[in-house]
Scaffold this active site. Sequence first.
Site, short mmCIF file in Angstrom:
data_model
loop_
_atom_site.label_atom_id
_atom_site.label_comp_id
_atom_site.label_asym_id
_atom_site.label_seq_id
_atom_site.Cartn_x
_atom_site.Cartn_y
_atom_site.Cartn_z
N CYS A 1 0.84 -1.20 0.00
CA CYS A 1 0.00 0.00 0.00
C CYS A 1 0.88 1.26 0.00
CB CYS A 1 -0.99 -0.03 1.17
SG CYS A 1 -2.33 1.19 0.98
N HIS B 1 -3.79 -4.75 -0.65
CA HIS B 1 -3.43 -5.37 0.62
C HIS B 1 -3.50 -6.90 0.49
CE1 HIS B 1 -3.34 -1.85 3.33
NE2 HIS B 1 -4.20 -1.33 2.46
N GLU C 1 -2.66 -9.06 2.61
CA GLU C 1 -3.09 -9.65 3.89
C GLU C 1 -4.61 -9.61 4.04
OE1 GLU C 1 -2.67 -5.27 4.84
OE2 GLU C 1 -1.71 -6.73 3.52
#
Length: 214
Positions: A84, A194, A196
């Site tokens: 990011c 992202h 994750e």
Amino acid sequence: MKIVAVIDYGMGNLHSASKALEHVAGRDTRVVVTCDPQTIQQADRVVLPGVGAIRDCMAEIRHKGVDDVVREVVASERPLLGICVGMQVMLDHSEENGGVECLGVMSGNVKFFGRDLKSPAGEKLKVPHMGWSRVDQHQPHALWEGIENNERFYFVHSYHAHAVDDEVAVGRCDYGVSFDVALASDAIFAVQFHPEKSAASGLKLLENFLQWTP
């Protein structure tokens, strides 16, 4: 034991990123959240996350000496993953906050989506760009292994990146404009989305990063 250092400079989604890395890491790998320069310098792999305004991110990066540490990691050619704003700070300059000079370890710039962003059909698009969008694997790369082209990843951002060198842009997305969402150069791989928070495909990308030998 292999060490993955997640850099903590006060501006990253550290819990989610570290937990996702721990989920895909083997028993021979330990994930450490740290701002200690020596720990980062000795790590086998390094992750630079980032959320929030880039002015604040760069201020903390410089205040804590993370800029010098990142340059040392790049020079040592150890695998480095930016996430990011952690991708945006690796470029030369961002339009955000009236203009901010970034780390300049990759050539490129960050631009605002604009307040009148529209789809090709003329539909008004919301800024920030938030949610799931398809990523075109513009260039082949080891971190795309096992991930289908045009798979969806999760985004939250109002500013988008453009690399100077087209060969560095390994992933692209369209949201009113075409922009670069994955950049790769030598041992650096950086993404706007992202991983994750991007379900199975995001975890696969993180797993690929942990296994990647540039």
